[in-house]
Scaffold this motif. Structure first.
Motif, PDB file in Angstrom:
ATOM      1  N   LEU A   7      -8.056   5.582   4.746  1.00 57.36           N
ATOM      2  CA  LEU A   7      -7.605   4.682   3.684  1.00 57.36           C
ATOM      3  C   LEU A   7      -6.382   3.874   4.104  1.00 57.36           C
ATOM      4  O   LEU A   7      -6.347   2.649   3.916  1.00 57.36           O
ATOM      5  CB  LEU A   7      -7.306   5.489   2.417  1.00 57.36           C
ATOM      6  N   ILE A  56      -6.434  -0.139   4.581  1.00 59.98           N
ATOM      7  CA  ILE A  56      -5.549  -1.033   3.822  1.00 59.98           C
ATOM      8  C   ILE A  56      -4.698  -1.863   4.770  1.00 59.98           C
ATOM      9  O   ILE A  56      -4.497  -3.066   4.565  1.00 59.98           O
ATOM     10  CB  ILE A  56      -4.684  -0.233   2.829  1.00 59.98           C
ATOM     11  N   HIS A 108       0.816  -1.207   0.000  1.00 60.74           N
ATOM     12  CA  HIS A 108       0.000   0.000   0.000  1.00 60.74           C
ATOM     13  C   HIS A 108       0.852   1.261   0.000  1.00 60.74           C
ATOM     14  O   HIS A 108       0.443   2.287  -0.510  1.00 60.74           O
ATOM     15  CB  HIS A 108      -0.999   0.003   1.168  1.00 60.74           C
ATOM     16  N   VAL A 130      -9.427  11.407   4.884  1.00 60.41           N
ATOM     17  CA  VAL A 130      -9.668  10.292   3.959  1.00 60.41           C
ATOM     18  C   VAL A 130      -8.411   9.434   3.833  1.00 60.41           C
ATOM     19  O   VAL A 130      -8.482   8.205   3.838  1.00 60.41           O
ATOM     20  CB  VAL A 130     -10.140  10.822   2.585  1.00 60.41           C
ATOM     21  N   MET A 131      -7.252  10.075   3.752  1.00 57.04           N
ATOM     22  CA  MET A 131      -6.000   9.314   3.666  1.00 57.04           C
ATOM     23  C   MET A 131      -5.765   8.507   4.939  1.00 57.04           C
ATOM     24  O   MET A 131      -5.303   7.363   4.878  1.00 57.04           O
ATOM     25  CB  MET A 131      -4.830  10.255   3.404  1.00 57.04           C
TER      26      MET A 131
END
Length: 172
Positions: free
Chosen positions: A130, A134, A51, A126-127
């Motif tokens: 995310l 992941i 990722h 959001v990051m």
């Protein structure tokens, strides 16, 4: 509300006994240097998780955009992009090997990036979600690490940047 960059530029101008216009060009040159340091942080990892490879690819892909932002002299955006690129790496470190130092570093990145360019805050969140998602996909048994990172990093960043809390309260 992008006061972080302006306060720092004013500090540099008053410290060097020059006007802010004179300090502007050397100051905006920090953006490429900081971005290069972030890309170096991605590259120096001997075993880069899959990722993070995606985020390193994005980091390399935004370099032309960073040059464009620099040429257009958008100071806050130019200095905010390295923080945007460094957040996934710091959150990944905090999730993989949690410690108060790594959580504080990720919180400082989030707080600093928010102070520099407030409009990046939703992107930062959001990051954060995310990267933790992941990581949780690859390590499903580590749900407590992900939840603690998802809670502690934004809360610590908001506490470090109390003016941002006031701004959001006034905005609503």
């Amino acid at each position: 509300d992008r006061i972080g960059v302006m306060v720092f530029q004013g500090f540099l101008a008053s410290s060097t006994f020059t006007d802010p216009k004179t300090v502007f060009e050397p100051f905006i040159l920090l953006a490429p240097v900081l971005t290069a340091l972030v890309v170096y942080q991605f590259a120096r990892r001997p075993t880069l998780a899959s990722h993070l490879v995606a985020f390193a690819t994005v980091a390399a892909g935004v370099l032309p955009a960073l040059t464009s932002v620099h040429i257009e002299t958008f100071l806050s955006q130019a200095l905010g992009i390295p923080f945007l690129l460094l957040l996934p790496l710091s959150v990944s470190d905090a999730s993989e090997r949690p410690s108060w130092k790594r959580l504080l570093f990720a919180s400082l990145i989030l707080a600093g990036g928010t102070t520099i360019y407030t409009e990046f805050y939703p992107i930062f969140l959001v990051m954060l979600i995310l990267v933790c998602g992941i990581y949780l996909y690859h390590q499903p048994r580590q749900i407590s690490r992900c939840i603690s990172t998802l809670i502690l990093v934004p809360v610590s960043a908001l506490l470090l940047n109390s003016l941002f809390i006031r701004f959001y309260r006034d905005w609503e």
